[in-house]
Design an enzyme around this catalytic site. Sequence first.
Site, PDB file in Angstrom:
ATOM      1  N   HIS A 251      -0.073 -17.636   2.211  1.00 49.72           N
ATOM      2  CA  HIS A 251      -1.178 -17.726   2.895  1.00 49.72           C
ATOM      3  C   HIS A 251      -2.902 -17.787   2.730  1.00 49.72           C
ATOM      4  CE1 HIS A 251       1.965 -16.307   5.835  1.00 49.72           C
ATOM      5  NE2 HIS A 251       2.491 -17.162   5.734  1.00 49.72           N
TER       6      HIS A 251
ATOM      7  N   GLY B 165       7.534  -4.622   2.859  1.00 47.53           N
ATOM      8  CA  GLY B 165       6.851  -4.987   3.592  1.00 47.53           C
ATOM      9  C   GLY B 165       6.491  -5.956   4.415  1.00 47.53           C
TER      10      GLY B 165
HETATM   11  N1  APR Z   1       5.391   0.535   2.525  1.00 48.63           N
HETATM   12  C1  APR Z   1       6.156  -0.324   3.005  1.00 48.63           C
HETATM   13  N2  APR Z   1       6.477  -0.879   4.212  1.00 48.63           N
HETATM   14  C2  APR Z   1       5.306  -0.620   5.133  1.00 48.63           C
HETATM   15  C3  APR Z   1       4.814   0.279   5.250  1.00 48.63           C
HETATM   16  C4  APR Z   1       4.742   0.801   3.966  1.00 48.63           C
HETATM   17  N3  APR Z   1       4.302   1.935   3.169  1.00 48.63           N
HETATM   18  N4  APR Z   1       3.912   0.254   5.933  1.00 48.63           N
HETATM   19  C5  APR Z   1       3.652  -0.587   6.426  1.00 48.63           C
HETATM   20  N5  APR Z   1       5.281  -1.334   6.161  1.00 48.63           N
HETATM   21  C6  APR Z   1       5.183  -2.646   6.961  1.00 48.63           C
HETATM   22  C7  APR Z   1       5.535  -2.320   8.841  1.00 48.63           C
HETATM   23  O1  APR Z   1       7.031  -1.512   8.658  1.00 48.63           O
HETATM   24  C8  APR Z   1       5.849  -3.758   8.612  1.00 48.63           C
HETATM   25  O2  APR Z   1       6.688  -4.494   8.889  1.00 48.63           O
HETATM   26  O3  APR Z   1       4.917  -3.642   6.749  1.00 48.63           O
HETATM   27  C9  APR Z   1       5.138  -4.634   7.330  1.00 48.63           C
HETATM   28  C10 APR Z   1       3.834  -5.457   8.474  1.00 48.63           C
HETATM   29  O4  APR Z   1       3.725  -6.300   9.015  1.00 48.63           O
HETATM   30  P1  APR Z   1       2.983  -6.492   9.554  1.00 48.63           P
HETATM   31  O5  APR Z   1       1.772  -6.035   9.911  1.00 48.63           O
HETATM   32  O6  APR Z   1       3.604  -7.897  10.437  1.00 48.63           O
HETATM   33  O7  APR Z   1       2.078  -8.234   8.000  1.00 48.63           O
HETATM   34  P2  APR Z   1       3.469  -9.277   7.368  1.00 48.63           P
HETATM   35  O8  APR Z   1       4.357  -8.815   7.754  1.00 48.63           O
HETATM   36  O9  APR Z   1       2.762  -9.624   5.893  1.00 48.63           O
HETATM   37  O10 APR Z   1       2.579 -10.704   8.537  1.00 48.63           O
HETATM   38  C11 APR Z   1       2.836 -11.570   8.273  1.00 48.63           C
HETATM   39  O11 APR Z   1       1.290 -12.674   9.370  1.00 48.63           O
HETATM   40  O12 APR Z   1      -0.644 -12.184  10.810  1.00 48.63           O
HETATM   41  C12 APR Z   1       0.004 -13.590   9.704  1.00 48.63           C
HETATM   42  O13 APR Z   1      -0.586 -14.725   7.919  1.00 48.63           O
HETATM   43  C13 APR Z   1      -0.533 -13.548   8.254  1.00 48.63           C
HETATM   44  O14 APR Z   1       0.018 -12.925   6.125  1.00 48.63           O
HETATM   45  C14 APR Z   1       0.524 -12.568   7.457  1.00 48.63           C
HETATM   46  C15 APR Z   1       1.522 -12.609   8.565  1.00 48.63           C
END
Ligand code: APR
Length: 291
Positions: free
Chosen positions: A165, A237
């Site tokens: 991204h 995560g």
């Molecule tokens: N350890 C492991 N997992 C964790 C932790 C932690 N300390 N803290 C939070 N999480 C998990 C949450 O439970 C959730 O499933 O991390 C995940 C974060 O999810 P999102 O906020 O949706 O992030 P992500 O999946 O990376 O988003 C994907 O969406 O907004 C767009 O382009 C942006 O790259 C991003 C994409």
Amino acid sequence: MGRSSLGCVAQLTVESRPDEVRQPDWAQEPDSAQRMDQARRLLGSAHRLLILTGAGVSAESGVPTFRGPNGLWRTRRPEELATPQAFQADPRLVWEWYGFRRERVGACRPNKAHAAIARLTLENENVRLVTQNVDGLHELALEEAASDGSYPAASLSRAEPIRLHGSLFRTRCTGCGDRTLDRHPVDVDSEASLPRCKKCAALLRPDVVWFGEGLDPQILQSAIAAAEAAEVCLVVGTSALVHPAASLPLLTKESGGVVVEVNTEATPLTDVAVVSIRGPAGKILPRLLPV
Ligand code: APR
């Protein structure tokens, strides 16, 4: 190439968060040590490993995630800020948000999960890291791990993450497409003060992939190849709601590999994973990864 899981989602798309994701009471499960052992065995014996990370891997560094209780999207809808249409309508507002994120992320350091991944990728040429994160913390962890000069340049470049991204700390010109590393604070006083291209004077934008935009085809292709080749895809995560990233573990599975998940919550990938470990990445990964 087994593209069935990716279908036509080469553009950044988001699924709605399921109202009810299965949330078993993991703390009560007697087999969590067994699950750790099983995951360790799988990771230790994999000849080709893909690690796919999302915002959760940086949560313990103080970087807010996108979704969830303190997620960045809770007060702003993605369509307001992370689309080409939003930038066209109000580039100042979008730059304000990215300027805030740059400042916030710029003050964060890699955590133990980044460090464990960095060591593994530096020491093992059969491990590939694919990240959705634009925060640059995997790259900083690599620099830190290699700061004593014990790794050759070739290991460092091989260990670089495949960044699906883009990067918070790069700009792209809306005119000539020129890309530049840029860690400067952004002056968002007015549209006239926003950053401009040194070559053609057009407005610069953050070099990140917005919703509805296509991923860089070469980058996506490398990630697909790594997913298809992997015997194990370790997913750390990510809410697994944003495609095409969320489809990569399915490619590993379709190609005969297995998925292992580390997340503080259940996700749509939990049922796909052969082992799913509930807990913070900074605690789990140093105990899990074979370094
Ligand atoms: N350890 C492991 N997992 C964790 C932790 C932690 N300390 N803290 C939070 N999480 C998990 C949450 O439970 C959730 O499933 O991390 C995940 C974060 O999810 P999102 O906020 O949706 O992030 P992500 O999946 O990376 O988003 C994907 O969406 O907004 C767009 O382009 C942006 O790259 C991003 C994409």
